[in-house]
Scaffold this motif. Sequence first.
Motif, short mmCIF file in Angstrom:
data_model
loop_
_atom_site.label_atom_id
_atom_site.label_comp_id
_atom_site.label_asym_id
_atom_site.label_seq_id
_atom_site.Cartn_x
_atom_site.Cartn_y
_atom_site.Cartn_z
N ASP A 116 -15.75 -2.93 -0.65
CA ASP A 116 -16.80 -3.23 -1.61
C ASP A 116 -16.64 -4.63 -2.21
O ASP A 116 -17.62 -5.34 -2.43
N LEU A 117 -15.40 -5.01 -2.48
CA LEU A 117 -15.14 -6.34 -3.03
C LEU A 117 -15.54 -7.44 -2.06
O LEU A 117 -16.08 -8.48 -2.45
N LEU A 118 -15.27 -7.21 -0.78
CA LEU A 118 -15.59 -8.21 0.25
C LEU A 118 -17.07 -8.21 0.63
O LEU A 118 -17.55 -9.16 1.24
N GLY A 119 -17.78 -7.14 0.28
CA GLY A 119 -19.20 -7.06 0.64
C GLY A 119 -19.42 -6.66 2.07
O GLY A 119 -20.45 -7.00 2.66
N HIS A 120 -18.47 -5.95 2.68
CA HIS A 120 -18.63 -5.47 4.05
C HIS A 120 -19.57 -4.27 4.07
O HIS A 120 -19.56 -3.45 3.15
N SER A 121 -20.35 -4.15 5.13
CA SER A 121 -21.29 -3.04 5.25
C SER A 121 -20.61 -1.79 5.81
O SER A 121 -21.11 -0.68 5.65
N SER A 122 -19.47 -1.96 6.47
CA SER A 122 -18.75 -0.81 7.03
C SER A 122 -17.25 -1.04 6.93
O SER A 122 -16.78 -2.17 6.81
N LEU A 123 -16.51 0.06 7.00
CA LEU A 123 -15.04 -0.02 6.92
C LEU A 123 -14.43 -0.73 8.12
O LEU A 123 -13.34 -1.29 8.04
N ALA A 124 -15.15 -0.70 9.25
CA ALA A 124 -14.61 -1.30 10.48
C ALA A 124 -14.28 -2.77 10.27
O ALA A 124 -13.27 -3.27 10.79
N ALA A 125 -15.12 -3.46 9.51
CA ALA A 125 -14.89 -4.89 9.27
C ALA A 125 -13.69 -5.11 8.37
O ALA A 125 -12.99 -6.12 8.48
N THR A 126 -13.42 -4.18 7.47
CA THR A 126 -12.30 -4.31 6.54
C THR A 126 -10.98 -3.90 7.17
O THR A 126 -9.93 -4.43 6.82
N GLN A 127 -11.04 -2.98 8.12
CA GLN A 127 -9.82 -2.44 8.72
C GLN A 127 -9.01 -3.48 9.48
O GLN A 127 -7.83 -3.27 9.75
N VAL A 128 -9.64 -4.61 9.82
CA VAL A 128 -8.92 -5.65 10.54
C VAL A 128 -7.76 -6.18 9.70
O VAL A 128 -6.78 -6.70 10.23
N TYR A 129 -7.85 -6.02 8.37
CA TYR A 129 -6.80 -6.52 7.49
C TYR A 129 -5.62 -5.55 7.37
O TYR A 129 -4.56 -5.92 6.88
N THR A 130 -5.82 -4.32 7.80
CA THR A 130 -4.77 -3.32 7.60
C THR A 130 -3.55 -3.57 8.48
O THR A 130 -2.48 -3.03 8.20
N HIS A 131 -3.70 -4.37 9.55
CA HIS A 131 -2.54 -4.64 10.40
C HIS A 131 -1.43 -5.30 9.61
O HIS A 131 -0.26 -5.07 9.83
N ASN A 132 -1.84 -6.13 8.65
CA ASN A 132 -0.84 -6.82 7.83
C ASN A 132 -0.10 -5.83 6.94
O ASN A 132 1.11 -5.91 6.77
N SER A 133 -0.84 -4.89 6.37
CA SER A 133 -0.22 -3.88 5.53
C SER A 133 0.70 -2.98 6.36
O SER A 133 1.76 -2.58 5.90
N LEU A 134 0.26 -2.66 7.58
CA LEU A 134 1.09 -1.84 8.46
C LEU A 134 2.39 -2.54 8.80
O LEU A 134 3.45 -1.92 8.88
N ASP A 135 2.30 -3.85 9.01
CA ASP A 135 3.52 -4.60 9.29
C ASP A 135 4.50 -4.50 8.13
O ASP A 135 5.72 -4.37 8.32
N LYS A 136 3.96 -4.55 6.91
CA LYS A 136 4.81 -4.46 5.74
C LYS A 136 5.40 -3.06 5.62
O LYS A 136 6.58 -2.88 5.28
N LEU A 137 4.58 -2.05 5.90
CA LEU A 137 5.05 -0.66 5.85
C LEU A 137 6.17 -0.43 6.87
O LEU A 137 7.16 0.25 6.59
N LYS A 138 6.00 -1.01 8.06
CA LYS A 138 7.04 -0.88 9.09
C LYS A 138 8.34 -1.53 8.64
O LYS A 138 9.43 -1.02 8.89
N SER A 139 8.19 -2.67 7.95
CA SER A 139 9.37 -3.36 7.46
C SER A 139 10.10 -2.52 6.42
O SER A 139 11.33 -2.42 6.43
N VAL A 140 9.32 -1.90 5.51
CA VAL A 140 9.91 -1.02 4.50
C VAL A 140 10.59 0.17 5.15
O VAL A 140 11.69 0.57 4.78
#
Length: 293
Positions: free
Chosen positions: A261-285
Amino acid sequence: MVDSFLRYISYEKRYSQHTVKSYQNDLKQFEFFCQSKFKVQNITEANQLMIRAWVLSLMDGGTSPRSVNRKIASLKSFYKYLLKRDTISQDPTVKIKSLKVKKELPGFANEEEFSDFLNRLVFDDSLEGQMEQLLLELLYGTGIRLSELLGLRVSDFNPGQSTIKVLGKRNKERIIPISRSLNSLLKNYITEKNHAFSHDSDSFLIVNKNGGQAYPMLVYRIVKKYLSQVQSLDKKSPHALRHTFATHLLNKGADLNAVKDLLGHSSLAATQVYTHNSLDKLKSVFDQAHPKA
């Protein structure tokens, strides 16, 4: 029919001027190809073979797969429009498939490095210096697009609510909360701007030296000047700050729908591209903390 289609996507579909111009350029390019290669004067008469030949010529000419796909999408929209209006009986783009594109992950700045970078920044006390600071803080603090930044008006800022109103793609409005520091920065900047130029609340927020609406290259130049100090960023662009905004939020545990919603994306698919970075951090933890890692 091309003019009719362009009016349709402009006024009924409410596409941005930039998008309409892209469609127009793509259709003109295809029309020229059909006229020169196949002696077809009207692209309403084009067939599947002509479209395939055009796609091949674009690829042979070095056009990137991403750009070719955008042009194919322009044709698909155009012929779908003609079919709905019974101008043609068959859609020649039905069997035309998009090219495979290597998925590029968005670049973003390292959180610790970027925080140090922001703390080190020193800006001139002039209106120009304040504008440059505001520009960077808005892009990183809200994740808005370049076009949205340039379209902001003084009246879009609500100091009491600590929000800004943004006009996004397809003229969709959204309200974005801002931090106290950004709220204070906006108030001070607007006061100085009013002293230098018009007090009109409908005037543009980000302006050039003459008080007129800022232009894209001005913003690019300012952003590049400052981001040259950030080593973890490959691309020193306004959009890199949007990527950084989204990635840092997700890395801190922000809800994906909220970031959407903050980015103004019409669908979650466009936002999910950023989750790879969070997953990398989760893997590190996980690697550091889990006994079975």
